[in-house]
Design an enzyme around this catalytic site. Structure first.
Site, mmCIF file in Angstrom:
data_model
loop_
_atom_site.group_PDB
_atom_site.id
_atom_site.type_symbol
_atom_site.label_atom_id
_atom_site.label_comp_id
_atom_site.label_asym_id
_atom_site.label_seq_id
_atom_site.Cartn_x
_atom_site.Cartn_y
_atom_site.Cartn_z
ATOM 1 N N GLY A 1 7.919 5.524 0.412
ATOM 2 C CA GLY A 1 7.767 4.265 1.127
ATOM 3 C C GLY A 1 8.817 4.066 2.203
ATOM 4 N N CYS A 2 8.898 2.839 2.684
ATOM 5 C CA CYS A 2 9.676 2.536 3.883
ATOM 6 C C CYS A 2 11.186 2.675 3.707
ATOM 7 C CB CYS A 2 9.347 1.118 4.359
ATOM 8 S SG CYS A 2 7.641 0.915 4.927
#
Length: 232
Positions: free
Chosen positions: A6-7
């Site tokens: 993810g980010c």
């Protein structure tokens, strides 16, 4: 190799590369962040209208950087020093960002209170990271903040009373390329370095000595990296 992080993963790989470089004499670690967020694009769903937010923000991107310790004079020129790095999971954030592998592929769902959860907890992370070096003025730093989206940036800016120019590089990358997940912070690092050189500033970090890199993502997980700029 790391997948489906993810980010926040741009901060994660810098933290891991820092550890590898510091503990293996002469090592140089190639960090590559490659994201194809287009795989999450789906048609509208009556049950998950929130998925449209991510689809509107995300974009594909890739970036690379080399991490090492004890640079070789006249051969290597560091751009930034990684001083410290840490990861934390924000309280009461379970399920705020969910990713699932289904028959249709990878899907993401975002709760509307994600910007509030991040902005409410960001100062604690800053204090823990920067208190050891005596910094409490957030405007004295250069900022490499994962963009997330405009709502997150607006709330972080308001919560910390940041001057508008502090998140200018982050907003520029978001506007030009979208949210490229883990690759974003490397794009922003380069944007800060490039702008500093164009303006003839004394350091790679907008003329400032200290900076902070933030990555936010599923968990909600926050990666915090304290940066030290070098002479331009």
């Amino acid at each position: 190799m790391m997948y489906q992080q993810g980010c926040f993963a741009g901060g994660t790989v810098l933290r891991l590369a820092k550890d590898l470089a510091e503990n293996n004499k002469g090592a140089r670690v190639l960090v590559v962040c490659s994201e194809i967020t287009a795989v999450t694009f789906r048609g509208p769903s009556d049950t998950h209208l929130d998925s449209l937010v991510g689809q509107a923000l995300f974009g594909d991107g890739a970036a690379a950087v080399i991490i090492g310790a004890d640079p070789v004079p006249e051969v290597e020129k560091p751009l930034f020093e990684l001083v410290s790095a840490a990861q934390t999971v924000l309280p009461d954030s379970d399920g705020a960002i969910d990713g699932h592998l289904r028959e249709v592929g990878l899907t993401f769902h975002l709760l509307k209170d994600v910007p509030g959860l991040i902005s409410k907890n960001i100062e604690k992370s800053l204090n823990e990271a920067l208190k050891p070096i005596g910094i409490s003025d957030w405007n004295s730093l250069f900022w490499i903040a994962h963009p997330g989206g405009p709502a997150i940036l607006d709330q972080v800016e308001a919560k910390l009373a940041l001057k508008p120019e502090k998140l200018e590089a982050t907003r520029q990358v978001l506007s030009d390329y979208g949210n490229m997940s883990s690759a974003c912070v490397l794009f922003i690092l380069d944007e800060v370095r490039r702008k500093s050189a164009e303006k003839g500033l004394e350091t790679t970090g907008e003329g400032l000595e200290w900076g902070v890199l933030f990555g936010f993502g599923p968990g909600l997980t926050v990666e915090t990296v304290v940066l030290h700029s070098v002479a331009a």
